[in-house]
Design an enzyme around this catalytic site. Structure first.
Site, PDB file in Angstrom:
ATOM      1  N   ASP A  60     -36.784  12.433  31.713  1.00  0.00           N
ATOM      2  CA  ASP A  60     -36.565  11.483  30.763  1.00  0.00           C
ATOM      3  C   ASP A  60     -37.769  10.386  30.917  1.00  0.00           C
ATOM      4  O   ASP A  60     -37.592   9.692  31.596  1.00  0.00           O
ATOM      5  CB  ASP A  60     -35.326  11.053  30.537  1.00  0.00           C
ATOM      6  CG  ASP A  60     -35.227   9.946  29.238  1.00  0.00           C
ATOM      7  OD1 ASP A  60     -36.239   9.678  28.959  1.00  0.00           O
ATOM      8  OD2 ASP A  60     -34.017  10.008  28.940  1.00  0.00           O
ATOM      9  N   TYR A 149     -45.697   5.188  14.365  1.00  0.00           N
ATOM     10  CA  TYR A 149     -46.234   6.398  15.103  1.00  0.00           C
ATOM     11  C   TYR A 149     -47.839   5.909  15.184  1.00  0.00           C
ATOM     12  O   TYR A 149     -48.279   6.101  16.419  1.00  0.00           O
ATOM     13  CB  TYR A 149     -46.066   7.455  14.052  1.00  0.00           C
ATOM     14  CG  TYR A 149     -46.913   8.748  15.028  1.00  0.00           C
ATOM     15  CD1 TYR A 149     -46.306   9.504  16.199  1.00  0.00           C
ATOM     16  CD2 TYR A 149     -47.854   9.323  14.257  1.00  0.00           C
ATOM     17  CE1 TYR A 149     -46.849  10.470  17.110  1.00  0.00           C
ATOM     18  CE2 TYR A 149     -48.632  10.297  14.849  1.00  0.00           C
ATOM     19  CZ  TYR A 149     -47.825  11.122  16.192  1.00  0.00           C
ATOM     20  OH  TYR A 149     -48.517  12.226  16.772  1.00  0.00           O
ATOM     21  N   LYS A 153     -49.964   5.475  18.698  1.00  0.00           N
ATOM     22  CA  LYS A 153     -51.310   6.170  19.026  1.00  0.00           C
ATOM     23  C   LYS A 153     -52.506   5.561  19.287  1.00  0.00           C
ATOM     24  O   LYS A 153     -53.575   5.743  20.040  1.00  0.00           O
ATOM     25  CB  LYS A 153     -51.340   7.503  18.107  1.00  0.00           C
ATOM     26  CG  LYS A 153     -50.062   8.395  18.205  1.00  0.00           C
ATOM     27  CD  LYS A 153     -49.829   8.776  19.526  1.00  0.00           C
ATOM     28  CE  LYS A 153     -48.869   9.931  19.544  1.00  0.00           C
ATOM     29  NZ  LYS A 153     -48.458  10.417  21.159  1.00  0.00           N
ATOM     30  N   PRO A 185     -42.464  23.401  17.230  1.00  0.00           N
ATOM     31  CA  PRO A 185     -40.947  23.025  16.946  1.00  0.00           C
ATOM     32  C   PRO A 185     -40.914  21.885  16.354  1.00  0.00           C
ATOM     33  O   PRO A 185     -39.911  21.566  15.581  1.00  0.00           O
ATOM     34  CB  PRO A 185     -40.521  23.370  18.341  1.00  0.00           C
ATOM     35  CG  PRO A 185     -41.551  24.418  18.987  1.00  0.00           C
ATOM     36  CD  PRO A 185     -42.774  23.846  18.284  1.00  0.00           C
ATOM     37  N   ARG A 208     -53.198  20.369   3.051  1.00  0.00           N
ATOM     38  CA  ARG A 208     -53.880  19.012   3.144  1.00  0.00           C
ATOM     39  C   ARG A 208     -54.936  19.093   4.211  1.00  0.00           C
ATOM     40  O   ARG A 208     -55.760  18.189   4.415  1.00  0.00           O
ATOM     41  CB  ARG A 208     -52.803  17.855   3.423  1.00  0.00           C
ATOM     42  CG  ARG A 208     -52.248  17.917   4.822  1.00  0.00           C
ATOM     43  CD  ARG A 208     -51.398  16.785   5.046  1.00  0.00           C
ATOM     44  NE  ARG A 208     -51.009  16.484   6.503  1.00  0.00           N
ATOM     45  CZ  ARG A 208     -49.819  15.783   6.649  1.00  0.00           C
ATOM     46  NH1 ARG A 208     -49.506  14.784   6.011  1.00  0.00           N
ATOM     47  NH2 ARG A 208     -49.836  15.749   8.277  1.00  0.00           N
TER      48      ARG A 208
END
Length: 248
Positions: A60, A149, A153, A185, A208
Site C-alpha cells: 500500500d 487529479y 499530476k 480496468p 474525443r
C-alpha cells in the site's frame, strides 16, 4: 531487440492491472528481474503465474513505513516505475478536503517516499532510472472535472524534473510519462460509475481522441520499457506525451 533490460532489478507499483501489469510483463520479457507490487494480492498472484522473472509483494503506497521496509529488504533497484494513481472527479467546487488529501497521498506522496527510498542504492552504484506516471491532464492540458487529479499530476512533473536536475551528474535519470485516455480496468470502473448507457460512455471517450480510439496499456508499457533501458541513457527530466494527439 531482446534482453533490453537484462540484469536490471525493477520495482513497479500498481502492477496488478492496466498499465502497471502490461509494463511488468514487458520488463520481464526483456530480461528484468521484476518486483511487482499492488494492494490486490489476487491480481499479483495471477501476474506472477505469467512470467517466472516476476516476484510479487503486496504494498500500500500510502504507508511510508511499508515502502521503507520493502526497499530495505530488497537488493538495490536499477529501475523504479511509479505507476500507482487515483483519479478524483470534479471541479474545485466538487473537491472536499478528504478528496484533495487522498489525491496527493496516492499520486504525489507515494512517489516522494518511493524515490527517496530507492535513490541511495542507485546513487551508491552510480546508475538508475526512475519513471513517474504523470498525465496529459496536468500542466499539459486542462481537462474538465479533473481538478485535484490535474493538480497532483502537475506536481509529479515538478518532482520529476527536480530529481533529474539534482542527480543528472550522478548517473540517475528521472523521466515522466503523460498518457492520454487509456483503456484500463480503472477507466472501466469509472465508466460503470457514470451509470446509464456504458457503450455510449465508451464511445464518448474514444470520440474525443483525434485517432478515434483509446490507448492500450501495452503502448504505454513500450515507452516505459524504453525509459528503463540503456537506450534512453541520454534522456532525463523529459516529459513524454503519449496521448494519440489529444493535447495537440
Amino acid at each position: 531487440m531482446s534482453g533490453r533490460l537484462s540484469g536490471k532489478h525493477v520495482l513497479l507499483t500498481a502492477a496488478g492491472a492496466g498499465i502497471g501489469r502490461a509494463t511488468a510483463l514487458a520488463f520481464a520479457r526483456e530480461g528484468a528481474k521484476v518486483l511487482a507490487t499492488d494492494i490486490d494480492s489476487s491480481a499479483l498472484n495471477s501476474l506472477a503465474k505469467e512470467h517466472s522473472s516476476i516476484a510479487t509483494q503486496v504494498l500500500d503506497v500510502t504507508h511510508p513505513d511499508n515502502i521503507e521496509a520493502l526497499v530495505r529488504a530488497s537488493d538495490p533497484f536499477d529501475v523504479l516505475f511509479n505507476c500507482a494513481g487515483y483519479v478524483h472527479a470534479g471541479s474545485i467546487l466538487d473537491t472536499d478536503d478528504a478528496g484533495w488529501r487522498r489525491s496527493f497521498t496516492i499520486n504525489v506522496d507515494s512517489m516522494f517516499h518511493l524515490c527517496k527510498a530507492v535513490l541511495p542504492g542507485m546513487l551508491e552504484r552510480g546508475k538508475g532510472s526512475i519513471i513517474n506516471m504523470a498525465s496529459v491532464a496536468s500542466s499539459i492540458k486542462g481537462v474538465p472535472n479533473r481538478f485535484a487529479y490535474s493538480a497532483t499530476k502537475a506536481a509529479v512533473i515538478g518532482l520529476t524534473r527536480s530529481i533529474a536536475a539534482d542527480f543528472v551528474a550522478r548517473g540517475v535519470r528521472c523521466n515522466a510519462i503523460c498518457p492520454g485516455t487509456v483503456k484500463t480496468p480503472s477507466l472501466g470502473e469509472r465508466v460503470r460509475a457514470l451509470g446509464g448507457d456504458e457503450a455510449a460512455h465508451w464511445r464518448s471517450f474514444a470520440e474525443r481522441q483525434p485517432m478515434g480510439r483509446l490507448g492500450e496499456p501495452e503502448e504505454i508499457a513500450a515507452l516505459a520499457l524504453y525509459l528503463a533501458s540503456d537506450e534512453s541513457a541520454f534522456t532525463t527530466g523529459a516529459i513524454h506525451i503519449v496521448d494519440g494527439g489529444w493535447s495537440n
